[in-house]
Motif scaffolding. Sequence first.
Motif, short mmCIF file in Angstrom:
data_model
loop_
_atom_site.label_atom_id
_atom_site.label_comp_id
_atom_site.label_asym_id
_atom_site.label_seq_id
_atom_site.Cartn_x
_atom_site.Cartn_y
_atom_site.Cartn_z
N ARG A 76 -7.51 7.44 -4.39
CA ARG A 76 -7.07 7.80 -3.03
C ARG A 76 -7.71 6.91 -1.96
O ARG A 76 -7.57 7.17 -0.77
CB ARG A 76 -7.40 9.27 -2.75
CG ARG A 76 -6.52 10.21 -3.55
CD ARG A 76 -7.04 11.64 -3.59
NE ARG A 76 -6.09 12.51 -4.25
CZ ARG A 76 -5.95 12.62 -5.57
NH1 ARG A 76 -6.74 11.92 -6.37
NH2 ARG A 76 -5.04 13.41 -6.10
N SER A 80 -6.95 -0.61 -4.26
CA SER A 80 -5.92 -1.54 -4.75
C SER A 80 -5.61 -2.61 -3.71
O SER A 80 -5.41 -3.78 -4.05
CB SER A 80 -4.65 -0.77 -5.12
OG SER A 80 -4.13 -0.08 -4.00
N GLU A 81 -5.61 -2.24 -2.42
CA GLU A 81 -5.37 -3.23 -1.37
C GLU A 81 -6.50 -4.25 -1.33
O GLU A 81 -6.26 -5.46 -1.20
CB GLU A 81 -5.27 -2.53 -0.01
CG GLU A 81 -4.10 -1.57 0.12
CD GLU A 81 -4.17 -0.77 1.40
OE1 GLU A 81 -4.64 -1.33 2.41
OE2 GLU A 81 -3.80 0.40 1.39
N ASN A 102 -1.96 -8.66 -11.22
CA ASN A 102 -1.66 -7.43 -11.96
C ASN A 102 -2.67 -7.20 -13.07
O ASN A 102 -3.20 -6.10 -13.25
CB ASN A 102 -0.26 -7.52 -12.59
CG ASN A 102 0.80 -6.85 -11.73
OD1 ASN A 102 0.49 -6.29 -10.68
ND2 ASN A 102 2.03 -6.88 -12.18
N ALA A 121 -0.28 3.26 -11.99
CA ALA A 121 0.29 3.74 -10.74
C ALA A 121 -0.38 3.11 -9.53
O ALA A 121 0.30 2.67 -8.58
CB ALA A 121 0.17 5.27 -10.67
N THR A 122 -1.70 3.02 -9.55
CA THR A 122 -2.44 2.52 -8.39
C THR A 122 -2.16 1.05 -8.14
O THR A 122 -1.85 0.64 -7.02
CB THR A 122 -3.96 2.72 -8.60
OG1 THR A 122 -4.20 4.10 -8.88
CG2 THR A 122 -4.73 2.33 -7.35
N GLY A 124 0.31 -0.74 -9.47
CA GLY A 124 1.76 -0.95 -9.32
C GLY A 124 2.26 -0.68 -7.92
O GLY A 124 3.12 -1.41 -7.40
N LYS A 125 1.75 0.37 -7.28
CA LYS A 125 2.19 0.71 -5.93
C LYS A 125 1.90 -0.43 -4.95
O LYS A 125 2.65 -0.64 -3.99
CB LYS A 125 1.49 2.00 -5.45
CG LYS A 125 2.15 3.27 -5.95
CD LYS A 125 1.62 4.50 -5.26
CE LYS A 125 0.19 4.79 -5.63
NZ LYS A 125 -0.27 6.11 -5.13
N MET A 126 0.83 -1.15 -5.21
CA MET A 126 0.46 -2.25 -4.32
C MET A 126 1.15 -3.55 -4.71
O MET A 126 1.70 -4.26 -3.87
CB MET A 126 -1.06 -2.43 -4.37
CG MET A 126 -1.59 -3.56 -3.51
SD MET A 126 -1.33 -3.23 -1.77
CE MET A 126 -1.40 -4.88 -1.10
N PRO A 129 5.88 -4.21 -5.07
CA PRO A 129 6.65 -4.58 -3.87
C PRO A 129 6.27 -5.98 -3.36
O PRO A 129 7.15 -6.74 -2.92
CB PRO A 129 6.27 -3.50 -2.86
CG PRO A 129 5.79 -2.34 -3.67
CD PRO A 129 5.14 -2.96 -4.87
N MET A 391 8.53 4.44 -10.67
CA MET A 391 8.28 3.49 -9.58
C MET A 391 9.41 2.50 -9.38
O MET A 391 9.66 2.06 -8.26
CB MET A 391 6.98 2.72 -9.88
CG MET A 391 5.73 3.57 -9.78
SD MET A 391 4.25 2.67 -10.34
CE MET A 391 4.16 1.41 -9.11
N THR A 392 10.10 2.13 -10.47
CA THR A 392 11.11 1.07 -10.39
C THR A 392 12.54 1.58 -10.46
O THR A 392 13.48 0.87 -10.07
CB THR A 392 10.90 0.05 -11.52
OG1 THR A 392 11.11 0.69 -12.79
CG2 THR A 392 9.50 -0.52 -11.47
#
Length: 434
Positions: A76, A80-81, A102, A121-122, A124-126, A129, A391-392
């Motif tokens: 949370r 990842s950023e 990745n 998930a963490t 991939g979300k970053m 896209p 996600m995709t």
Amino acid sequence: MDLSLVAFCLGLGMLAALATGIWVAVALFGVALGAMMLLVSAPTGPVLATTVWGAANSWDLTALPMFIWMGEILFRSRLSEDMFAGLSPWMRNLPGRLLHVNILGCGIFAAVSGSSAATTATIGKMSLPELKRRGYDEVLAIGTLAGSGTLGLLIPPSIILIVYGAATEQSIARLFVAGVLPGAMLCVLFMGYVAIWSMLNASKMPEKEEQVPFLERLMATRRLFPVVMLIAGVIGSIYAGLAAPTEAAAIGVVLSLGLSWMSGTLTRKSFTDALMGATRTSCMIAFILGGAAFLTVAMGFTGIPRELAGWIGSFGLSPMQLLAALTIFFVVLGCFLDGISVVVLTTSVILPMVEQAGLDLIWFGIYLVLVVEMSQITPPVGFNLFVLQGMTGHNIFKVARMALPFFLLMILAVILIVLFPGLALWLPETMLSG
């Protein structure tokens, strides 16, 4: 009654229970209760009570909820950023460029999460896209994420290694340290494949971006320091013998809260959500472990594991042949069960055969986790595939095809640790304390 018929009926009962969609733990308790009440003269109630209490009353398992909580806190945060910003300037010169983010991002997050699905998930979300916006090949972008996400099972602190250590009474500290080199090896294999693919398919790669000046790269790297220090603190303290896994986990939680607070993501809501998420996951795992312990005892009363081990031993399989058979068995089983369930269901049956073959149990734990990693990207029950499907929007079998090269690289990794067991055993042998 013939034990082979009993084993077949119990196995059929387990499959039927799982097919109904009930919780794995409930299926384990149900089959164990059936075996105890129908086939064993021992009092079922006292055996159930003492077994479940014995499974829960383990000091080694206290590290489990703490490491899960640490991962939930960092899940949370802006980790990842920060990893993308810190890694991407250095990757632009490599063949495959930002696709390596990745892999390395998953490797770093795996070292603070312990969960394969959370890692996928963490990151991939970053990254997905961003890679799509820059024109990278979608098939390889999703494939690298699916394969690298499995590192959460292997790179310490690994939840599944804690479960294996508790089930087999092996040192969790040594298991953690044993996972470091195989995890790094997988990262190298994945990055090597991406580099070769990008050189052979240059037309599918986006145009080169402007080079980032060296000073700017160094400035960006500063965003990686906090998480690198967290990993070094947790794993380094275990390796140096300064802290047991449970103590290191508690330190990790405190440091994670500090990182979250410094990044401005620690709020009352994020704290509560992380705590509740860790509680739910820990309770689920504890429930499965209790059911597996009861089933193990029930099977021991029936004599099935002993007979099965004797039957397999009658074939006179060499250690290599046994490992080949077990690899196929675990991959097939992993198509239908999650990794933790695979470990707790099979340990009591497999362990006598493994010991008889003279295999080191620390090494076997790493081998087992590597094989279970494969099941995370095999349909129909591949947890990383489910995460990426959500996600995709791609069909789960399409995502599985994208992940196929990385599945094959994991097979290569299994072959390498079988041929060179020192990959898993060298670091534990150099530890100051176990």
